[in-house]
Scaffold this active site. Structure first.
Site, PDB file in Angstrom:
ATOM      1  N   ASP A 121      39.836 -14.131  -0.163  1.00 53.84           N
ATOM      2  CA  ASP A 121      38.885 -13.024  -0.043  1.00 53.84           C
ATOM      3  C   ASP A 121      38.107 -12.899  -1.335  1.00 53.84           C
ATOM      4  OD1 ASP A 121      39.615 -12.207   2.573  1.00 53.84           O
ATOM      5  OD2 ASP A 121      41.318 -11.098   1.787  1.00 53.84           O
ATOM      6  N   ASP A 176      35.828 -12.736   7.970  1.00 47.76           N
ATOM      7  CA  ASP A 176      36.070 -11.333   8.335  1.00 47.76           C
ATOM      8  C   ASP A 176      34.785 -10.659   8.802  1.00 47.76           C
ATOM      9  OD1 ASP A 176      38.725 -11.697   7.532  1.00 47.76           O
ATOM     10  OD2 ASP A 176      38.334 -10.935   5.519  1.00 47.76           O
TER      11      ASP A 176
END
Length: 155
Positions: free
Chosen positions: A114, A132
């Site tokens: 991330d 995402d």
């Protein structure tokens, strides 16, 4: 409607390339300020959304990989059965691409990379990635299609 899988492939490629670029440029938790409310921050997530179950010792890696693989198969079958439902096809393709992007991370490196870090003052949204974003956009499009798509009667 397999023709929409090109969109899934595009999401996977963009997701994996962006993760590799960030990982090769930053140390874990290193931050590059971009905007007053946005940083690039490399983080690793061994759990699911919002780091759910990230501290469970490793079994969650395989559990979430299995769940993602099953979801991808179900969505590809659903996509194949569509006829002229473009918005739904796009939404399924986005979710498929995002799920595959994060699945590849889990399978090959054991965690999801991330790096998109949005915040307000000291309040940070959990870091996320391109996969995402694709999953979120795909789900939003599914809801829009379910509520307002063709064949829905106006009240």
């Amino acid at each position: 409607m397999y023709r929409w899988l090109w969109l899934s492939l595009g999401v996977v490629l963009l997701d994996q390339l962006s993760k590799q670029l960030v990982e090769s440029s930053l140390m874990v938790y290193e931050t590059i300020p971009v905007l007053p409310f946005f940083n690039l921050t490399l983080a690793y997530n061994e759990g699911a959304a919002f780091s759910f179950l990230s501290d469970q010792g490793g079994w969650q890696r395989w559990f979430f990989a299995l769940v993602a693989a099953v979801v991808v198969v179900v969505l590809v079958v659903w996509l194949a059965r569509l006829r002229d439902e473009r918005v739904l096809a796009v939404s399924l393709s986005l979710v498929i691409g995002g799920a595959v992007g994060n699945l590849l991370d889990r399978l090959f490196i054991g965690h999801v990379i991330d790096f998109l870090d949005f915040f307000y003052q000291s309040y940070h949204w959990p870091a996320f990635n391109v996969a995402d974003m694709a999953i979120t956009l795909g789900v939003v499009l599914m809801f829009v299609d379910a509520l307002f798509g063709p064949g829905r009667e106006a009240d």
